[in-house]
Design a protein around this motif. Structure first.
Motif, short mmCIF file in Angstrom:
data_model
loop_
_atom_site.label_atom_id
_atom_site.label_comp_id
_atom_site.label_asym_id
_atom_site.label_seq_id
_atom_site.Cartn_x
_atom_site.Cartn_y
_atom_site.Cartn_z
N ASP A 247 -3.66 -7.49 -8.22
CA ASP A 247 -4.66 -6.46 -7.96
C ASP A 247 -4.72 -6.08 -6.49
O ASP A 247 -5.71 -5.51 -6.03
N THR A 248 -3.68 -6.40 -5.73
CA THR A 248 -3.64 -6.09 -4.30
C THR A 248 -2.85 -4.82 -4.06
O THR A 248 -1.81 -4.59 -4.69
N MET A 249 -3.34 -3.99 -3.16
CA MET A 249 -2.63 -2.77 -2.81
C MET A 249 -1.31 -3.11 -2.13
O MET A 249 -1.24 -4.04 -1.32
N GLY B 84 0.42 -1.44 0.13
CA GLY B 84 0.30 -1.24 1.56
C GLY B 84 1.46 -0.45 2.14
O GLY B 84 2.48 -0.20 1.49
N GLY C 241 -1.13 -4.91 3.15
CA GLY C 241 -0.98 -5.07 1.72
C GLY C 241 -0.31 -6.38 1.40
O GLY C 241 -0.60 -7.41 2.02
N ARG D 289 -0.50 7.02 -12.11
CA ARG D 289 -0.10 6.50 -10.80
C ARG D 289 -0.69 7.35 -9.68
O ARG D 289 -1.17 6.80 -8.66
N SER E 184 -3.34 6.10 -6.77
CA SER E 184 -3.06 6.26 -5.35
C SER E 184 -4.20 6.99 -4.64
O SER E 184 -4.50 6.71 -3.47
N LYS F 272 -7.28 4.47 -4.48
CA LYS F 272 -7.09 3.38 -3.53
C LYS F 272 -7.02 3.84 -2.08
O LYS F 272 -6.92 3.01 -1.17
N GLU F 273 -7.03 5.16 -1.87
CA GLU F 273 -7.02 5.71 -0.51
C GLU F 273 -8.27 6.56 -0.32
O GLU F 273 -8.25 7.78 -0.46
#
Length: 241
Positions: free
Chosen positions: A17-19, A21, A29, A207, A211, A214-215
């Motif tokens: 579950d980690t971006m 980066g 990341g 997707r 993106s 998450k940004e």
């Protein structure tokens, strides 16, 4: 293939579950080793029969490089063909390969079992020293040394000629140039994609949405652009009125 099984197989559960980066942009990341394993995992999703890996250990320390190559060996043991280009691997990594292709000046210097590479070069007059990394020895034996180019190229010619005249080299020359020489073998072209157009579209949409979510900065900028565009359009309408 099951996404969860692939994440578990590649040891990515801790960063599931980690971006990812962007190291070049300063966005933190996952680590470099995790990023390498993620790139391999994304290729395994389509369950390919053949995998081409271009320098999969570049930028990694010796431990992480060995971990990545061990993962590739595991994939090969599952029935896949894994082909890697790799430069100056450690002796531990070298031992993990089944076959090796040595090239010099665009020519094939050796192609065969990894265990026989040293014996072949020793027969050509280039024995590997005891307790020496075989990969380093191969590079030194087949490299064009600055200031000593003529001798280096003679050594390369000696090795390449020896391989071409060997049983392995002759067998390589006798291989068919194309597996489908007969005109009867042509069939209706098939799509190279295993997923349908709808599946690809939905995956790309999902997707893109992730993106954006998450940004947060990108979302704020787009909202600001929309508000500014509305303001300018209304201002221009009031001017003309």
């Amino acid at each position: 293939m099951n996404y969860g099984n692939i994440i578990l197989q590649f040891g990515l559960m801790k960063c599931a579950d980690t971006m990812i980066g962007k190291p070049e942009s300063g966005v933190k990341g996952i680590s470099g080793g995790q990023m390498k394993r993620l790139s391999l995992a994304s290729e395994v999703l389509t369950n390919p029969a053949i995998m081409f890996c271009d320098e999969p250990t570049s930028g990694l320390d010796s431990f992480m490089a060995a971990s990545v190559v061990e993962m590739l060996r595991t994939l090969a043991s599952q029935g896949r063909t894994v082909i890697c280009t790799i430069h100056q691997p450690s002796s531990q990594i070298t031992e993990l390969f089944d076959k090796v292709l040595l090239m010099a000046e665009g020519k094939t210097a050796y192609l065969g079992d990894m265990d026989n590479a040293n014996n072949f070069l020793s027969g050509c007059g280039f024995p590997c020293p005891i307790n020496y990394n075989p990969a380093d020895h191969w590079v030194q034996a087949l490299a064009v040394v600055p200031g000593n180019e003529e001798k280096s190229r003679r050594n390369i010619e000696t090795v390449c000629d020896a391989f071409n005249s060997s049983k392995e080299g002759k067998a390589l020359e006798n291989l068919p140039k194309s597996p489908n020489d007969s005109s009867d073998s042509y069939s209706q072209p098939k799509s190279p994609y295993k997923a349908s157009w709808g599946d690809q579209f939905s995956a790309c949409m999902w997707r893109s949405w992730l993106s954006v979510v998450k940004e947060p900065l990108i979302m704020k900028v787009r909202i600001a652009q929309t508000i500014a565009s509305i303001f300018l359009v209304n201002l221009s309408n009031l001017y003309y009125v």
